[in-house]
Write a protein that holds these residues in place. Sequence first.
Motif, PDB file in Angstrom:
ATOM      1  N   PRO A  21     -11.984   4.806  -0.730  1.00 17.67           N
ATOM      2  CA  PRO A  21     -10.613   5.293  -0.905  1.00 17.67           C
ATOM      3  C   PRO A  21     -10.228   6.722  -0.394  1.00 17.67           C
ATOM      4  O   PRO A  21      -9.216   7.131  -0.651  1.00 17.67           O
ATOM      5  CB  PRO A  21     -10.465   5.111  -2.278  1.00 17.67           C
ATOM      6  CG  PRO A  21     -11.635   4.859  -2.874  1.00 17.67           C
ATOM      7  CD  PRO A  21     -12.724   4.674  -1.782  1.00 17.67           C
ATOM      8  N   PHE A  22     -11.396   7.341  -0.100  1.00 21.98           N
ATOM      9  CA  PHE A  22     -10.982   8.935   0.124  1.00 21.98           C
ATOM     10  C   PHE A  22     -10.878   9.101   1.557  1.00 21.98           C
ATOM     11  O   PHE A  22     -10.525  10.160   1.934  1.00 21.98           O
ATOM     12  CB  PHE A  22     -12.314   9.578  -0.276  1.00 21.98           C
ATOM     13  CG  PHE A  22     -12.622   9.350  -1.792  1.00 21.98           C
ATOM     14  CD1 PHE A  22     -11.400   9.590  -2.689  1.00 21.98           C
ATOM     15  CD2 PHE A  22     -13.798   9.293  -2.158  1.00 21.98           C
ATOM     16  CE1 PHE A  22     -11.916   9.259  -3.964  1.00 21.98           C
ATOM     17  CE2 PHE A  22     -14.225   9.420  -3.506  1.00 21.98           C
ATOM     18  CZ  PHE A  22     -13.130   9.237  -4.414  1.00 21.98           C
ATOM     19  N   GLU A  23     -10.794   8.114   2.444  1.00 26.12           N
ATOM     20  CA  GLU A  23     -10.704   8.158   3.598  1.00 26.12           C
ATOM     21  C   GLU A  23      -9.330   7.928   4.259  1.00 26.12           C
ATOM     22  O   GLU A  23      -8.532   6.982   3.689  1.00 26.12           O
ATOM     23  CB  GLU A  23     -12.038   7.440   4.612  1.00 26.12           C
ATOM     24  CG  GLU A  23     -13.117   8.264   4.832  1.00 26.12           C
ATOM     25  CD  GLU A  23     -14.071   7.402   5.526  1.00 26.12           C
ATOM     26  OE1 GLU A  23     -13.614   7.217   6.775  1.00 26.12           O
ATOM     27  OE2 GLU A  23     -15.287   7.025   5.186  1.00 26.12           O
ATOM     28  N   SER A  24      -9.025   8.002   5.466  1.00 21.21           N
ATOM     29  CA  SER A  24      -7.850   7.438   6.084  1.00 21.21           C
ATOM     30  C   SER A  24      -7.830   6.291   6.436  1.00 21.21           C
ATOM     31  O   SER A  24      -8.696   5.921   7.407  1.00 21.21           O
ATOM     32  CB  SER A  24      -7.407   8.609   7.176  1.00 21.21           C
ATOM     33  OG  SER A  24      -6.218   8.069   7.945  1.00 21.21           O
ATOM     34  N   VAL A  25      -6.749   5.601   6.109  1.00 27.68           N
ATOM     35  CA  VAL A  25      -6.804   4.144   6.708  1.00 27.68           C
ATOM     36  C   VAL A  25      -5.334   3.697   7.100  1.00 27.68           C
ATOM     37  O   VAL A  25      -4.445   4.816   6.858  1.00 27.68           O
ATOM     38  CB  VAL A  25      -7.288   2.956   5.565  1.00 27.68           C
ATOM     39  CG1 VAL A  25      -8.572   3.158   5.216  1.00 27.68           C
ATOM     40  CG2 VAL A  25      -6.281   2.961   4.291  1.00 27.68           C
ATOM     41  N   THR A  26      -5.155   2.538   7.696  1.00 30.04           N
ATOM     42  CA  THR A  26      -3.744   2.272   8.121  1.00 30.04           C
ATOM     43  C   THR A  26      -3.617   0.866   7.710  1.00 30.04           C
ATOM     44  O   THR A  26      -4.539  -0.031   7.443  1.00 30.04           O
ATOM     45  CB  THR A  26      -3.655   2.436   9.483  1.00 30.04           C
ATOM     46  OG1 THR A  26      -2.154   2.487   9.732  1.00 30.04           O
ATOM     47  CG2 THR A  26      -4.280   1.467  10.459  1.00 30.04           C
ATOM     48  N   THR A  27      -2.198   0.530   7.567  1.00 25.58           N
ATOM     49  CA  THR A  27      -1.900  -0.871   7.124  1.00 25.58           C
ATOM     50  C   THR A  27      -1.209  -1.690   8.084  1.00 25.58           C
ATOM     51  O   THR A  27      -0.941  -1.188   9.295  1.00 25.58           O
ATOM     52  CB  THR A  27      -1.083  -0.798   6.009  1.00 25.58           C
ATOM     53  OG1 THR A  27       0.199  -0.213   6.355  1.00 25.58           O
ATOM     54  CG2 THR A  27      -1.640  -0.105   4.793  1.00 25.58           C
ATOM     55  N   VAL A  42       2.986   5.559   5.849  1.00 26.80           N
ATOM     56  CA  VAL A  42       3.086   6.299   7.010  1.00 26.80           C
ATOM     57  C   VAL A  42       2.959   7.794   6.879  1.00 26.80           C
ATOM     58  O   VAL A  42       2.298   8.679   7.613  1.00 26.80           O
ATOM     59  CB  VAL A  42       4.352   6.175   7.684  1.00 26.80           C
ATOM     60  CG1 VAL A  42       4.808   7.146   8.834  1.00 26.80           C
ATOM     61  CG2 VAL A  42       4.667   4.757   8.219  1.00 26.80           C
ATOM     62  N   MET A  43       3.483   8.275   5.662  1.00 26.42           N
ATOM     63  CA  MET A  43       3.562   9.665   5.486  1.00 26.42           C
ATOM     64  C   MET A  43       2.139   9.952   4.788  1.00 26.42           C
ATOM     65  O   MET A  43       1.821  11.539   4.871  1.00 26.42           O
ATOM     66  CB  MET A  43       4.718  10.070   4.719  1.00 26.42           C
ATOM     67  CG  MET A  43       6.052   9.860   5.253  1.00 26.42           C
ATOM     68  SD  MET A  43       7.390  10.328   4.280  1.00 26.42           S
ATOM     69  CE  MET A  43       7.368  12.132   4.359  1.00 26.42           C
ATOM     70  N   ALA A  44       1.495   9.308   4.118  1.00 24.21           N
ATOM     71  CA  ALA A  44       0.256   9.610   3.414  1.00 24.21           C
ATOM     72  C   ALA A  44      -0.952   9.159   3.685  1.00 24.21           C
ATOM     73  O   ALA A  44      -1.853   9.491   3.063  1.00 24.21           O
ATOM     74  CB  ALA A  44       0.731   9.390   1.818  1.00 24.21           C
ATOM     75  N   ALA A  45      -0.910   7.919   4.190  1.00 19.39           N
ATOM     76  CA  ALA A  45      -2.373   7.371   4.577  1.00 19.39           C
ATOM     77  C   ALA A  45      -2.824   7.275   6.158  1.00 19.39           C
ATOM     78  O   ALA A  45      -4.013   7.156   6.529  1.00 19.39           O
ATOM     79  CB  ALA A  45      -2.560   5.866   4.065  1.00 19.39           C
ATOM     80  N   GLY A  46      -1.646   7.600   6.995  1.00 14.98           N
ATOM     81  CA  GLY A  46      -2.180   7.993   8.485  1.00 14.98           C
ATOM     82  C   GLY A  46      -2.160   6.777   9.327  1.00 14.98           C
ATOM     83  O   GLY A  46      -1.533   5.410   8.905  1.00 14.98           O
ATOM     84  N   MET A  47      -2.182   6.783  10.572  1.00 15.07           N
ATOM     85  CA  MET A  47      -2.146   5.864  11.282  1.00 15.07           C
ATOM     86  C   MET A  47      -3.750   5.310  11.865  1.00 15.07           C
ATOM     87  O   MET A  47      -3.509   4.646  12.987  1.00 15.07           O
ATOM     88  CB  MET A  47      -1.553   6.419  12.683  1.00 15.07           C
ATOM     89  CG  MET A  47       0.010   7.003  12.469  1.00 15.07           C
ATOM     90  SD  MET A  47       1.224   5.873  12.018  1.00 15.07           S
ATOM     91  CE  MET A  47       1.674   5.673  13.433  1.00 15.07           C
ATOM     92  N   LYS A  48      -4.672   6.010  11.644  1.00 14.23           N
ATOM     93  CA  LYS A  48      -5.838   5.742  12.211  1.00 14.23           C
ATOM     94  C   LYS A  48      -6.685   4.556  11.707  1.00 14.23           C
ATOM     95  O   LYS A  48      -6.605   4.223  10.336  1.00 14.23           O
ATOM     96  CB  LYS A  48      -6.817   6.922  11.862  1.00 14.23           C
ATOM     97  CG  LYS A  48      -8.067   7.078  12.856  1.00 14.23           C
ATOM     98  CD  LYS A  48      -8.707   8.323  12.674  1.00 14.23           C
ATOM     99  CE  LYS A  48      -9.109   8.774  11.355  1.00 14.23           C
ATOM    100  NZ  LYS A  48      -9.775  10.093  11.070  1.00 14.23           N
TER     101      LYS A  48
END
Lengths: 272, 460
Positions: B401-407, B388-394
Amino acid sequence: MTKKNSIKPTDWHSPEMTARIKTRYRKEKNFHRIGVIAITIAVSFLIILLGKISYDGVSGFFQTRIDTKITFSQSIIGVPSTMDKTAFQDQLKRVNFTRVLAASLQNEFPDVNSRSDRRRLLRIYSIGAREQIRLAISADPSLIGQTVILPLYAADDIDQVFKGNIDTSVPEANRRVKDKELSWLQTLIDDGRVYQKFHTRFFTAGDWNGRVYCRCAKQHNRSCDRPPRTNFLMADSPERAFLEKTSAAIMVLLMFLVAMNGLAIWLRQKFE
Amino acid sequence: MTETMIFSALVILSVLGFITAKRRSLNVAGGNISELHSLPRHYGYLASLRTILPGLLILVLWLLLGSAVIESMILSALPQSLFLETGTNAQALLLNKIRLVVEHGNKFGDNPDILEAATHYSSLYNKGLWGTFSLSISIALIGMFTAIYRIKPDFRARSKVERIMLLALILSSVIATLTTMGIIGSLIFESVRFFQQIPLLDFVTGLKWSPQTALRADQVAASGSFGAVPLFVGTLLISFLAMMVAGPVGLFSAIYLTKYASKKVRSIVKPLLEILAGVPTIVYGFFAAITVAPFLRDTGTIIGLDIASESALTSGFVMGIMIIPFVSSLSDDAITAVPKSLDDASLALGATKSGTIKQVILPAALPGITGAFLLAISRAVGETMIVVMAAGMKANLTVNPFESVTTVTVQIVALLTGDQEFDSAKTLSAFALGLMLFITTLALNIVALSVVRKYREAYE
């Protein structure tokens, strides 16, 4: 017996064998080294984690105070001799202590005249400073009409400037603390009236951190009841005061955890 | 009279039962313990259990059913006109009003019927409470006296106590199992509701995740898309990165600590590593967002890589740090559990220490080490706060691995926080995600178990 003679004993000194042994020893050494490296990495992660948080947080246990002459003016606060005790205390809850602070500052900085400058001058002080003034008069109503020196809390940004965490050499437009505020702060510092003290209210009053947090959210047009999450990238613009207070809070939490861990280890070693 | 007082009375009675029964068993045997079938304290245990259990049963029944019974009695006594006045949901509304009056007096509501019902309610409640008290205490006393009366030298108290204990153990395990089944059941139940709105195939194979459902029919984006693939790819990517950090570091730490380190080093380093496991995940998240993310972003800029502030790399790396102790502790146990004889035999044949570890110890410890890795992976898959804090919601379908992902877990949080309708596909999709996650983890476990079974070196 003839069979035994047909097998030659291993010649440990043949070049082939020495090379083999060398490789084996080298592999052994490398394996050992990898283990040491792994341990070092793991432990250094822990040290970096704890170290960085402590480095950011330790100044959060101290709070900048500004000794300020406050005049408890009767025209703003009212006259306690004309009312009974509870009525006066009720009156104090209604008084706007920003006005008390502003009037006192007018005496300190007589050359600050414009409306926006005066408002900016007030921003040197924390919101909690008003509460301090109110508590002072509430505890001792005889102070009314007098001028006393109170150690008021500085605002978060000023606090950060005084601790040296905000770089004042960047252009004014990119800075939250403007040149005027800095010059006033410098005057106060030259008078020897700005100093740091242990932040007891950090442990006794929890609402201040919340205010810092809310300000981050407001900058990004978010409502206050929710921590900044998506629109606000903490990684891009961490607010120094928020960082410091949060790290300090985490330090307290971690100290508790480490103490519990220590207790667990001690118990295990005792009963193992 | 309160429920607590009833409970305390029962406890006191059972203690009395214990003392009397113990003393009486000694008396019956004439002071000679070898005459008795069981130890005196077993007679005591039996008496105290016989005292407290039936009494507690009555008390629990009252707590579970008492107020429901009283409420239905009160409701049936209310005049019919009141129900008609209140309209829909009349029962619940009226009950609430009555409860308010009972708790706060007549500040809330002045309807005489309600006031009367409230007084009736409290008198009934008091009667019920006293009834429960007398019933449970008398049953407890009966139990106590029969237990004490039946004490004879050949009375088998110990077997009876043990049977009760066995029942208690069975009950505990049944409760644990039922809870698990309940969780799975609720997941399945809500997921079925979700799949009635969104086809299963769209969910499992869809490549776009945008869980927006319109509140009004004419709204823009009236139909969301619920393709879970980006979420699972993101989860797997982050878990993979985490294992890239935690796997080697954890395993080699374990090997070093068990086979090379001196006792002193081990006693210092092992607890230090365990601190890593004790740090709350929110602290890791904070660390990731405040320290690691800017560091990686700036390093990326220097070497010419475009790393987002919220990247899979950041959260994967920090998550890796977090699960190092899981891998190392459990691998440590697995390695220590390998019989010493194997170690000694290999060394006696002239193998080096590293050769022994690679050829003998690790294959023998394989099941345990796989277990350690599996636990670490499931920890990584289920981790929420760091992401939540480091990888984002998108929801981003990428393996970069350098892009924002979500789980998956982050999306479950996002879907279920805030005000939600509980019948919209948006909310229900959280349960479908949970179910998918559950199935994935289960499949992972089964595969890993079969792999272990195939390659394990069994020495016993």
